[in-house]
Structures are given as C-alpha cells and as structure tokens.
Design a protein around this motif. Sequence first.
Motif, PDB file in Angstrom:
ATOM      1  N   ASP A  81       0.831  -1.208   0.000  1.00  0.00           N
ATOM      2  CA  ASP A  81       0.000   0.000   0.000  1.00  0.00           C
ATOM      3  C   ASP A  81       0.862   1.253   0.000  1.00  0.00           C
ATOM      4  O   ASP A  81       0.608   2.200  -0.745  1.00  0.00           O
ATOM      5  N   VAL A  82       1.873   1.245   0.872  1.00  0.00           N
ATOM      6  CA  VAL A  82       2.742   2.404   1.059  1.00  0.00           C
ATOM      7  C   VAL A  82       4.189   1.952   0.930  1.00  0.00           C
ATOM      8  O   VAL A  82       4.592   0.952   1.533  1.00  0.00           O
ATOM      9  N   GLY A  83       4.970   2.685   0.134  1.00  0.00           N
ATOM     10  CA  GLY A  83       6.377   2.353  -0.048  1.00  0.00           C
ATOM     11  C   GLY A  83       7.270   3.491   0.402  1.00  0.00           C
ATOM     12  O   GLY A  83       7.009   4.657   0.085  1.00  0.00           O
ATOM     13  N   LEU A  84       8.306   3.165   1.168  1.00  0.00           N
ATOM     14  CA  LEU A  84       9.285   4.151   1.610  1.00  0.00           C
ATOM     15  C   LEU A  84      10.531   3.981   0.754  1.00  0.00           C
ATOM     16  O   LEU A  84      11.284   3.019   0.910  1.00  0.00           O
ATOM     17  N   GLY A  85      10.698   4.904  -0.196  1.00  0.00           N
ATOM     18  CA  GLY A  85      11.809   4.809  -1.131  1.00  0.00           C
ATOM     19  C   GLY A  85      12.492   6.152  -1.294  1.00  0.00           C
ATOM     20  O   GLY A  85      12.643   6.901  -0.333  1.00  0.00           O
ATOM     21  N   PHE A 220       5.628   6.757  -1.008  1.00  0.00           N
ATOM     22  CA  PHE A 220       4.739   6.553  -2.151  1.00  0.00           C
ATOM     23  C   PHE A 220       3.509   5.777  -1.700  1.00  0.00           C
ATOM     24  O   PHE A 220       3.588   4.930  -0.804  1.00  0.00           O
ATOM     25  N   ALA A 221       2.390   6.057  -2.330  1.00  0.00           N
ATOM     26  CA  ALA A 221       1.166   5.293  -2.079  1.00  0.00           C
ATOM     27  C   ALA A 221       0.689   4.719  -3.406  1.00  0.00           C
ATOM     28  O   ALA A 221       0.766   5.385  -4.447  1.00  0.00           O
ATOM     29  N   SER A 222       0.221   3.484  -3.366  1.00  0.00           N
ATOM     30  CA  SER A 222      -0.322   2.897  -4.584  1.00  0.00           C
ATOM     31  C   SER A 222      -1.618   3.614  -4.949  1.00  0.00           C
ATOM     32  O   SER A 222      -2.341   4.093  -4.071  1.00  0.00           O
ATOM     33  N   THR A 228      -9.086   3.629  -2.685  1.00  0.00           N
ATOM     34  CA  THR A 228      -9.975   2.826  -1.847  1.00  0.00           C
ATOM     35  C   THR A 228      -9.962   3.197  -0.375  1.00  0.00           C
ATOM     36  O   THR A 228     -10.943   2.952   0.331  1.00  0.00           O
ATOM     37  N   ASN A 229      -8.858   3.777   0.109  1.00  0.00           N
ATOM     38  CA  ASN A 229      -8.804   4.100   1.545  1.00  0.00           C
ATOM     39  C   ASN A 229      -7.994   5.371   1.798  1.00  0.00           C
ATOM     40  O   ASN A 229      -6.972   5.354   2.489  1.00  0.00           O
ATOM     41  N   PRO A 230      -8.445   6.495   1.233  1.00  0.00           N
ATOM     42  CA  PRO A 230      -7.705   7.752   1.419  1.00  0.00           C
ATOM     43  C   PRO A 230      -7.609   8.169   2.889  1.00  0.00           C
ATOM     44  O   PRO A 230      -6.627   8.795   3.293  1.00  0.00           O
ATOM     45  N   ASP A 231      -8.603   7.806   3.697  1.00  0.00           N
ATOM     46  CA  ASP A 231      -8.571   8.173   5.109  1.00  0.00           C
ATOM     47  C   ASP A 231      -7.426   7.466   5.834  1.00  0.00           C
ATOM     48  O   ASP A 231      -6.740   8.060   6.668  1.00  0.00           O
ATOM     49  N   ALA A 232      -7.200   6.191   5.491  1.00  0.00           N
ATOM     50  CA  ALA A 232      -6.091   5.451   6.106  1.00  0.00           C
ATOM     51  C   ALA A 232      -4.754   6.058   5.695  1.00  0.00           C
ATOM     52  O   ALA A 232      -3.810   6.111   6.498  1.00  0.00           O
ATOM     53  N   LEU A 233      -4.655   6.518   4.450  1.00  0.00           N
ATOM     54  CA  LEU A 233      -3.423   7.167   4.001  1.00  0.00           C
ATOM     55  C   LEU A 233      -3.177   8.454   4.788  1.00  0.00           C
ATOM     56  O   LEU A 233      -2.052   8.722   5.217  1.00  0.00           O
ATOM     57  N   LYS A 234      -4.228   9.231   4.996  1.00  0.00           N
ATOM     58  CA  LYS A 234      -4.100  10.453   5.797  1.00  0.00           C
ATOM     59  C   LYS A 234      -3.615  10.126   7.203  1.00  0.00           C
ATOM     60  O   LYS A 234      -2.748  10.804   7.756  1.00  0.00           O
ATOM     61  N   PHE A 318      -2.958  14.641   1.094  1.00  0.00           N
ATOM     62  CA  PHE A 318      -3.244  13.754   2.222  1.00  0.00           C
ATOM     63  C   PHE A 318      -2.478  14.131   3.486  1.00  0.00           C
ATOM     64  O   PHE A 318      -2.541  13.423   4.483  1.00  0.00           O
ATOM     65  N   LEU A 319      -1.735  15.219   3.421  1.00  0.00           N
ATOM     66  CA  LEU A 319      -0.974  15.671   4.584  1.00  0.00           C
ATOM     67  C   LEU A 319      -1.874  16.364   5.588  1.00  0.00           C
ATOM     68  O   LEU A 319      -2.893  16.950   5.216  1.00  0.00           O
TER      69      LEU A 319
END
Length: 321
Positions: A81-85, A220-222, A228-234, A318-319
């Motif tokens: 879902d989330v990548g730290l690169g 990065f976010a897929s 599908t889940n912008p709230d979880a990304l926030k 999303f910040l």
Amino acid sequence: MGSRLGLVALFALGALLVPLATVRAEDTVTVGKADAASTSFLPVDVGDKVGIFKKHGLTLKISDFTGGSKLSQAIVAGAIDVGLGAGTEMALVAKGAPMKAVCDGLSPIPFIGIAVPYDSPVKKVDQLKGKKMGISSPGSLTDWLTKQLNQHEGWSGSDAVSAIAIGNGAAAVLAAFRTNAIDADLSVTSNIFNWEEKKEGRLLAPSSDFIGNIAASTTFASQHFIDTNPDALKRFLAGWLETIDYLVAHKAETVKIEAEVTGYSENVMAKEYDLTASKFSRDCKFDREALANLKRAFVDQKLVEGPPDMSKLYTEAFLPK
C-alpha cells in the motif's frame, strides 16, 4: 408507568450502543522499505513499536526490499500500500506506474555514503576514477548517485566509475569487497559505521559531497490505496509526522529501537541518529530544489521521453492541515 420505564430502558440501551457503533476497526496497511537498515525509513518501525500508528487506527505490516526498483515493482503489483523509497522512483510515476509520491520525508541525503574496504588503498574520491561501484539495482537511487559522481568529477568513457548491481544487503556488499567484484559501494551510513566498528569497511565520502537535495526519503502510495482508503493514508502520514516529533525528542528510546531493528549496536545507531534526526521534514511538503534536481536527473538519465510535469508526480492532499 410500564411504557415510561420501557422508554427509559430503550434510551439507556441506545446510549450503550452508540459508542459501540462509532468504534472504528483498525485498518491494516502494508508498508515496504527500500532498505532495511537505512535510518531514513526506520521512523516507521519506531512509530509502530511505540504505538503511534496504532493510536491512529492502523496496524502496519512492514516488509524490507533490496532497492527502490524492487519496492516499486511490489507497489505496482499491488503487494504494498505504502512504499518508503527515494525521489528517483518518481520517474516511474511519470511513466504511468499506478502510484504517487505523498511525502518528502527527507530532502537532503545524509544517510548514504561511499564505502570502501577497510584496508583499501583508496583514500580520496578522485582515486575511484575507472573503478567499480556497487549499487542496489539499475534505476535506483544509488545508480543515479553513481552517475552524479561521474558528472561531478568530469569522468566519462573508461574513466567513469562503472555501476555494478549487487543489491544493498550488507552481506552481499562485504562479499563483493572480499572477491574484488567492486572497489567501492554506495551504502547507507548505518552499514558503513557498523563495518568501521568491525574493521570491514570505512566511509570514504558522504553523498552530500557531490549532490544537493533530491527528496532522498520519499513516501509513495499505490493508486489503489489512494482510491480505496484515502482516510487510512491520511492517518498513516499523520502517524509518520507524529513519529518524527517523537524521535527528535527521544534519542535514547529511538536509538534502542533502531538498534533492535537493524541488529547494529546502539553506538552505531547513535551516530546515525546524530547524522539524520534533525534533518527529517516536519511537514512532508516537497522541496523545490529536490524536485528541480529530480527533473534534471530524469532527463539526464533518459528515464523519461521529455521533461516531466513534476506537479503530476506527487500530491500533498493527504498531509495534515
């Protein structure tokens, strides 16, 4: 009277049920790190272990990858879902990869340096002319840094440092040192400090000697996760920034956790902490110099057909406000 008591009981039951109905189940977020030992990505482990992400209603499943290219492949494949690169992976976004940069966590690059074997005769960067440099993978941050070193030093043709992809695992680098497969390696400084402690390798020069800001630690976010889940990304990004505040204020606790995660001594991780902690972004907003350097890099390396519109490769939507 009976009906009145029944009504009271009904309201009482409703009062009990409302909190239960509003309790939010935790979201599970799969997180990938381009490097297991890089302190630029370790805040996710710190925040996970001290319960910050849990406080934001998230359960993290963290996986380690050996390089940004493999991490990006996992995001594209839907495994992460989330990548730290690193910001260099934004070139893949320009090519249409279903992901987007959502946080510039660390624009400078204090945590990567040129390592050489401990007993190497190489004492200065100019002695690397025509030598072999270990990198994690083609198209990765370390691949780009090798090209920048050649450009900075004015090396080309047979004089240029050649990039040898060996992954970024510490064991692989040391094996390549021992067999003379490489003369130097672009490694995270936590690895290098650990090798110095064991007299297996040493730091020749930090990358900051030949490169400016490049969004060195980028989240990065897929696109699937965004959709599908912008709230979880926030909530993930809010947890990340809260973790940065925590680690800046809690050196001892942070060093202890990072030592447990990497397997390196607290002495090594304390050096890393002093090198990086104060340089983390406190708002995740994208740095103009970093974006300009990345744009130039994408064109120089022919990673894109033409200069990309960088504003389409990242979002700050999303910040936390």
